[in-house]
Design a protein around this motif. Structure first.
Motif, PDB file in Angstrom:
ATOM      1  N   GLU A  43       0.829  -1.211   0.000  1.00  0.00           N
ATOM      2  CA  GLU A  43       0.000   0.000   0.000  1.00  0.00           C
ATOM      3  C   GLU A  43       0.864   1.261   0.000  1.00  0.00           C
ATOM      4  N   GLU A  44       1.997   1.222   0.693  1.00  0.00           N
ATOM      5  CA  GLU A  44       2.913   2.368   0.681  1.00  0.00           C
ATOM      6  C   GLU A  44       3.466   2.600  -0.725  1.00  0.00           C
ATOM      7  N   ALA A  45       3.765   1.506  -1.413  1.00  0.00           N
ATOM      8  CA  ALA A  45       4.318   1.622  -2.763  1.00  0.00           C
ATOM      9  C   ALA A  45       3.283   2.166  -3.744  1.00  0.00           C
ATOM     10  N   VAL A  46       2.043   1.738  -3.597  1.00  0.00           N
ATOM     11  CA  VAL A  46       0.996   2.053  -4.581  1.00  0.00           C
ATOM     12  C   VAL A  46       0.341   3.406  -4.330  1.00  0.00           C
ATOM     13  N   SER A  47       0.160   3.781  -3.081  1.00  0.00           N
ATOM     14  CA  SER A  47      -0.603   4.988  -2.752  1.00  0.00           C
ATOM     15  C   SER A  47       0.003   6.238  -3.403  1.00  0.00           C
ATOM     16  N   VAL A  81      -4.907  -1.920  -4.451  1.00  0.00           N
ATOM     17  CA  VAL A  81      -5.487  -0.781  -5.172  1.00  0.00           C
ATOM     18  C   VAL A  81      -6.677  -0.212  -4.404  1.00  0.00           C
ATOM     19  N   ARG A  82      -7.524  -1.098  -3.905  1.00  0.00           N
ATOM     20  CA  ARG A  82      -8.727  -0.640  -3.183  1.00  0.00           C
ATOM     21  C   ARG A  82      -8.382  -0.069  -1.808  1.00  0.00           C
ATOM     22  N   ALA A  83      -7.288  -0.555  -1.210  1.00  0.00           N
ATOM     23  CA  ALA A  83      -6.933  -0.126   0.149  1.00  0.00           C
ATOM     24  C   ALA A  83      -6.026   1.089   0.175  1.00  0.00           C
ATOM     25  N   ALA A  84      -5.411   1.435  -0.940  1.00  0.00           N
ATOM     26  CA  ALA A  84      -4.448   2.542  -0.965  1.00  0.00           C
ATOM     27  C   ALA A  84      -5.115   3.845  -0.536  1.00  0.00           C
ATOM     28  N   GLU A  85      -4.398   4.623   0.266  1.00  0.00           N
ATOM     29  CA  GLU A  85      -4.941   5.895   0.747  1.00  0.00           C
ATOM     30  C   GLU A  85      -5.279   6.819  -0.421  1.00  0.00           C
ATOM     31  N   VAL A  86      -4.386   6.848  -1.423  1.00  0.00           N
ATOM     32  CA  VAL A  86      -4.642   7.594  -2.659  1.00  0.00           C
ATOM     33  C   VAL A  86      -4.490   6.608  -3.812  1.00  0.00           C
ATOM     34  N   ALA A  87      -5.569   6.366  -4.538  1.00  0.00           N
ATOM     35  CA  ALA A  87      -5.551   5.362  -5.603  1.00  0.00           C
ATOM     36  C   ALA A  87      -4.607   5.762  -6.728  1.00  0.00           C
ATOM     37  N   PRO A  88      -3.985   4.797  -7.396  1.00  0.00           N
ATOM     38  CA  PRO A  88      -3.130   5.127  -8.540  1.00  0.00           C
ATOM     39  C   PRO A  88      -3.948   5.740  -9.670  1.00  0.00           C
ATOM     40  N   ALA A 112      -7.011 -12.847 -14.599  1.00  0.00           N
ATOM     41  CA  ALA A 112      -6.265 -11.861 -13.820  1.00  0.00           C
ATOM     42  C   ALA A 112      -6.575 -10.440 -14.311  1.00  0.00           C
ATOM     43  N   ALA A 113      -6.644 -10.264 -15.616  1.00  0.00           N
ATOM     44  CA  ALA A 113      -6.950  -8.940 -16.174  1.00  0.00           C
ATOM     45  C   ALA A 113      -8.328  -8.467 -15.727  1.00  0.00           C
ATOM     46  N   ARG A 114      -9.278  -9.375 -15.675  1.00  0.00           N
ATOM     47  CA  ARG A 114     -10.642  -9.026 -15.257  1.00  0.00           C
ATOM     48  C   ARG A 114     -10.653  -8.551 -13.803  1.00  0.00           C
ATOM     49  N   ILE A 115      -9.888  -9.219 -12.956  1.00  0.00           N
ATOM     50  CA  ILE A 115      -9.802  -8.843 -11.542  1.00  0.00           C
ATOM     51  C   ILE A 115      -9.213  -7.441 -11.396  1.00  0.00           C
ATOM     52  N   ILE A 116      -8.151  -7.166 -12.128  1.00  0.00           N
ATOM     53  CA  ILE A 116      -7.496  -5.858 -12.053  1.00  0.00           C
ATOM     54  C   ILE A 116      -8.392  -4.774 -12.631  1.00  0.00           C
ATOM     55  N   ARG A 117      -9.049  -5.081 -13.735  1.00  0.00           N
ATOM     56  CA  ARG A 117      -9.942  -4.095 -14.363  1.00  0.00           C
ATOM     57  C   ARG A 117     -11.062  -3.691 -13.402  1.00  0.00           C
ATOM     58  N   ASP A 118     -11.633  -4.665 -12.702  1.00  0.00           N
ATOM     59  CA  ASP A 118     -12.711  -4.364 -11.749  1.00  0.00           C
ATOM     60  C   ASP A 118     -12.222  -3.447 -10.637  1.00  0.00           C
ATOM     61  N   ALA A 119     -11.014  -3.690 -10.158  1.00  0.00           N
ATOM     62  CA  ALA A 119     -10.456  -2.844  -9.097  1.00  0.00           C
ATOM     63  C   ALA A 119     -10.213  -1.429  -9.611  1.00  0.00           C
ATOM     64  N   ALA A 120      -9.732  -1.304 -10.846  1.00  0.00           N
ATOM     65  CA  ALA A 120      -9.493   0.013 -11.431  1.00  0.00           C
ATOM     66  C   ALA A 120     -10.796   0.797 -11.548  1.00  0.00           C
TER      67      ALA A 120
END
Length: 364
Positions: A43-47, A81-88, A112-120
């Protein structure tokens, strides 16, 4: 720009980091997935990242391992992605052209792409799905998932590879894949930059390279694809031998030494003098082949692969001529270790272009 990444330690991850380094971009923020996943560090890396690039995947193992591994990596990334304080702002997924062909790997990457797309969608991030063909490039892993790396490894060590099953291949240099992942090229441009060949034709081309290079010659490089393929081969040849021996012919008049035979294409020859104790170089190249040959004096040539701490040191002496070729993505330097002027001859496979010098500063 803040860029977070999975798979930073792998083949494509290394090439993506090398591309960013050449552009002067800041350090990548990597995080692990799989057994080493740490939600807090991830989360630190992504936020707050401008771009999250998801490269890590599983392409070897049983069908269950391949499917479960790719889905797990995607689920872990989606959770972050969903937990990041500030989303990418953007999420880029390194997908495969095998999607839709019914293979276990293709089905897993599609899931895997479907999972990531939903989170985005959930966090309002832009989703970029990059479908990559077969990749090749410097320092690929032989006997793993890249036939090019396997052929290069064997040929550079004097062995003769064989073709078990001949089939059509769509090949893309890893730097072009990296350019799509970081947004220099669009995801739709990837296949346009790929080259279609067959396994047998690939082996024939690499065998031609190996035959010429075993004598110190530079083969005909008829396209950018062949240049990239030759640089890939050279990365393996450098592992096998750091030095290209030269034959010195002597008689009463003195000596004559042939330095290079280029079988075609452009080239540029130059020489330098270097005062005692002075170091030249301290840079690397992404595409350019460069050969150093000391013709008078003594020197140390030092080379270091990007992101590695290991330095290769080659001692050279003009009384025993030899050449050293600089692998792409290796920082290199030459230092006069003698008491007199050092005379060094340089050859490059391309004429210097001040608008595109392909010379990126980096201390060995």
């Amino acid at each position: 720009m803040k860029l977070a990444m999975t798979g930073a330690g792998g083949f494509l991850g290394w090439h993506t980091r090398a591309l960013l380094h050449s552009l002067g971009e800041p350090v990548v923020h990597p995080f692990a997935v799989g057994d080493r996943f740490d939600a807090r560090l991830a989360e630190e890396a992504v936020s707050g990242s401008d771009r999250l690039v998801l490269i890590a995947g599983v392409n070897r193992g049983t069908d269950d391992e391949v499917h479960a591994g790719n889905v797990l990596f995607a689920e872990q990334a989606a959770r972050v992605v969903r937990a990041a304080e500030v989303a990418p702002a953007s999420i880029v997924f390194a997908n495969s052209t095998q999607v839709g062909n019914g293979s276990t790997y293709g089905v897993a990457k599609e899931a895997a792409a479907r999972i990531i797309r939903d989170a985005a969608v959930d966090v309002g991030a832009r989703f970029v799905d990059v479908h990559l063909p077969n990749l090749f490039g410097e320092h690929g892993r032989p006997f793993y998932n890249a036939v090019t790396a396997t052929f290069c490894h064997l040929l550079s060590r004097g062995e003769t590879p064989s073709v078990d099953v001949d089939r059509e291949l769509s090949l893309l240099h890893a730097q072009h894949a990296a350019e799509a992942l970081v947004g220099i090229d669009g995801a739709e441009d990837v296949l346009a930059r790929a080259t279609t060949t067959t396994v047998s034709k690939l082996l024939a081309t690499l065998s031609r390279f190996a035959s010429a290079y075993s004598k110190g010659d530079v083969p005909v490089l008829a396209s950018d694809f062949e240049r990239d393929l030759f640089n890939t081969y050279r990365s393996f040849a450098f592992e096998a031998s750091h030095v290209i021996p030269l034959t010195q012919n002597t008689d009463a008049r003195g000596s004559f030494t042939e330095v290079i035979r280029s079988h075609g294409g452009s080239g540029q020859t130059s020489f330098s003098t270097t005062a005692p104790g002075v170091t030249r170089g301290q840079h690397y190249h992404r595409r350019k082949m460069e050969r150093f040959t000391v013709v008078a004096g003594t020197a140390e040539i030092r080379l270091r692969r990007l992101f590695s701490d290991e330095v290769v040191t080659v001692t050279v002496d003009g009384t025993a001529p030899c050449s050293v070729d600089m692998p792409t993505f290796w920082a290199h330097s030459i230092t006069n270790t003698g008491d007199d002027l050092l005379f060094t001859m340089f050859w490059s496979n391309e004429i210097f272009d001040p608008e595109a010098p392909d010379t990126i500063p980096e201390i060995v």
